[in-house]
Enzyme design. Structure first.
Site, PDB file in Angstrom:
ATOM      1  N   LYS A   1      21.732 -42.618  -0.159  1.00 28.04           N
ATOM      2  CA  LYS A   1      23.022 -42.876   0.501  1.00 28.04           C
ATOM      3  C   LYS A   1      23.525 -41.654   1.276  1.00 28.04           C
ATOM      4  O   LYS A   1      24.312 -41.793   2.213  1.00 28.04           O
ATOM      5  CB  LYS A   1      24.059 -43.320  -0.539  1.00 28.04           C
ATOM      6  CG  LYS A   1      23.684 -44.629  -1.239  1.00 28.04           C
ATOM      7  CD  LYS A   1      24.594 -44.927  -2.427  1.00 28.04           C
ATOM      8  CE  LYS A   1      24.155 -46.179  -3.165  1.00 28.04           C
ATOM      9  NZ  LYS A   1      24.946 -46.421  -4.391  1.00 28.04           N
TER      10      LYS A   1
ATOM     11  N   SER B   1      20.293 -43.824  -5.287  1.00 27.94           N
ATOM     12  CA  SER B   1      21.527 -43.572  -4.518  1.00 27.94           C
ATOM     13  C   SER B   1      21.537 -42.249  -3.767  1.00 27.94           C
ATOM     14  O   SER B   1      22.446 -42.013  -2.964  1.00 27.94           O
ATOM     15  CB  SER B   1      22.744 -43.642  -5.432  1.00 27.94           C
ATOM     16  OG  SER B   1      22.972 -44.979  -5.781  1.00 27.94           O
TER      17      SER B   1
ATOM     18  N   TYR C   1      30.339 -40.967  -8.647  1.00 33.85           N
ATOM     19  CA  TYR C   1      31.153 -42.140  -9.011  1.00 33.85           C
ATOM     20  C   TYR C   1      32.346 -41.743  -9.867  1.00 33.85           C
ATOM     21  O   TYR C   1      33.022 -40.771  -9.547  1.00 33.85           O
ATOM     22  CB  TYR C   1      30.273 -43.204  -9.702  1.00 33.85           C
ATOM     23  CG  TYR C   1      28.953 -43.356  -9.011  1.00 33.85           C
ATOM     24  CD1 TYR C   1      28.901 -43.845  -7.712  1.00 33.85           C
ATOM     25  CD2 TYR C   1      27.761 -42.945  -9.599  1.00 33.85           C
ATOM     26  CE1 TYR C   1      27.699 -43.943  -7.033  1.00 33.85           C
ATOM     27  CE2 TYR C   1      26.554 -43.046  -8.933  1.00 33.85           C
ATOM     28  CZ  TYR C   1      26.534 -43.541  -7.645  1.00 33.85           C
ATOM     29  OH  TYR C   1      25.364 -43.634  -6.986  1.00 33.85           O
TER      30      TYR C   1
ATOM     31  N   TYR D   1      18.939 -52.331   2.003  1.00 30.80           N
ATOM     32  CA  TYR D   1      19.562 -51.374   1.069  1.00 30.80           C
ATOM     33  C   TYR D   1      18.611 -51.067  -0.099  1.00 30.80           C
ATOM     34  O   TYR D   1      18.373 -49.908  -0.441  1.00 30.80           O
ATOM     35  CB  TYR D   1      20.899 -51.962   0.581  1.00 30.80           C
ATOM     36  CG  TYR D   1      21.480 -51.297  -0.634  1.00 30.80           C
ATOM     37  CD1 TYR D   1      22.147 -50.073  -0.534  1.00 30.80           C
ATOM     38  CD2 TYR D   1      21.358 -51.875  -1.902  1.00 30.80           C
ATOM     39  CE1 TYR D   1      22.679 -49.449  -1.664  1.00 30.80           C
ATOM     40  CE2 TYR D   1      21.883 -51.260  -3.024  1.00 30.80           C
ATOM     41  CZ  TYR D   1      22.542 -50.046  -2.905  1.00 30.80           C
ATOM     42  OH  TYR D   1      23.051 -49.435  -4.015  1.00 30.80           O
TER      43      TYR D   1
ATOM     44  N   VAL E   1      20.247 -43.405  -9.832  1.00 27.71           N
ATOM     45  CA  VAL E   1      19.874 -43.913 -11.160  1.00 27.71           C
ATOM     46  C   VAL E   1      18.386 -43.728 -11.480  1.00 27.71           C
ATOM     47  O   VAL E   1      17.959 -44.007 -12.596  1.00 27.71           O
ATOM     48  CB  VAL E   1      20.277 -45.390 -11.393  1.00 27.71           C
ATOM     49  CG1 VAL E   1      21.777 -45.554 -11.495  1.00 27.71           C
ATOM     50  CG2 VAL E   1      19.677 -46.316 -10.343  1.00 27.71           C
TER      51      VAL E   1
END
Ligand code: GLN
Length: 308
Positions: free
Chosen positions: A67, A64, A244, A192, A262
């Site tokens: 991102k 992530s 998050y 993705y 992760v």
């Protein structure tokens, strides 16, 4: 003057009790096989001076953290228009949660939860047309901000995630049903997964984040990768949504804009001074590196650096 190398040595000692806690992300089977006992931390200052500890040349799956780069790239292209498709509020939910997306009619809360990042990938796919070109442009952007042409991705991790990516496919399908995905679900999700499986070391990541510590312009190469406003937005998003449903925890304990993956990596930014990357694969219950978070908290405590 702060002795960063001494601080890194101290951190390496002090995080030892935390190294055995947490769990590697085995929901992506290829990540389950990663040596869980690794630790690395890197700092890059504006003048290019670097400090490292642990396996700082070991490449790992950035997941992530990618991102941050896709959001920056999409902001370059779409600017404010992007927020018609994705919000800018913390979700207070796990990164792969489906519930809120149903209530909120397929518009993800922010670009860093999986649903939001999938929409961002969709916007890039609409702009670059093909999955190959989209991935190449994302990778090129990362190579440029990292000033490193060697960066690539791990095909095995990518395939492994695709074979087990039921939840991400569900998120994408749900958004498609609400009309918030313009391209084919398979194409978007595959792209993705591919950018999530890019591999980098802490040395490379701390270099790559430097433009965000300096209002969008790389302080070493002097190249502008984001406008001042865009860099502000990306940093604000990292602070409020980068971890998050533990983003508040991270802001409280670490006090820096940051983004986790992760794969066990975390990047963080000290505005006007440096960027930091840390790696340790065992994750806490929120899916963020457990020892990595601890290391960053120790770093801001010992150095006195924080945005607050
Ligand atoms: N590729 C991972 C997923 O979609 C990214 C999640 C993460 O790093 N938090 O589940």
């Amino acid at each position: 003057m702060i002795d960063y190398q001494k601080i890194l040595f101290e951190i390496q000692e002090e995080i030892k009790p935390f190294m055995s806690q947490g769990k590697v992300a085995d929901y992506i089977p290829a990540l389950g096989g990663v040596d869980p006992d690794q630790f690395a931390m890197s700092i890059t200052l504006f003048d290019g001076t670097t400090y490292h500890i642990g396996c700082s040349d070991t490449k790992f799956s950035i997941q992530s953290i990618s991102k941050v780069f896709t959001f920056s790239k999409s902001l370059n292209i779409y600017s404010k228009e992007l927020y018609n498709r994705v919000g800018k509020e913390p979700s207070g939910n796990p990164f792969n949660s489906l519930v809120q997306l149903e209530y909120e009619k397929g518009k993800p809360r922010n670009p860093f939860i999986n649903a939001g990042a999938i929409v961002i990938t969709d916007t890039l796919l609409s702009h670059y047309k093909t999955t190959d070109d989209t991935f190449t442009k994302v990778l090129d952007f990362i190579k440029e901000v990292a000033d490193n042409k060697e960066i690539t991705y791990d095909e095995e991790v990518c395939l492994s995630e695709y074979r087990h990516g039921f939840r991400n496919l569900a998120l994408a399908n749900l958004m498609k049903s609400f009309g918030n995905l313009d391209n084919e679900v398979e194409d978007v999700v595959k792209t993705y997964f591919k950018h999530c499986s890019i591999t980098m070391s802490t040395k490379e990541l701390s270099r790559a984040m430097l433009f965000l510590a300096n209002h969008g312009t790389d302080p070493i190469s002097k190249r502008q990768f984001s406008t001042v406003n865009q860099a502000k937005r990306v940093n604000a998003m990292m602070l409020t949504c980068g971890h998050y449903d533990a983003s508040g925890e991270f802001a409280f304990h670490v006090g820096l804009p940051g983004k986790s993956g992760v794969g066990g990596g975390i990047v963080a930014v000290v505005p006007k001074l440096m960027s930091i990357a840390v790696f340790s694969p065992r994750l806490n219950v929120w899916g963020n590196s457990l020892a990595g978070t601890q290391a960053l908290e120790l770093f801001t405590q010992k150095s006195g650096l924080s945005i607050f």
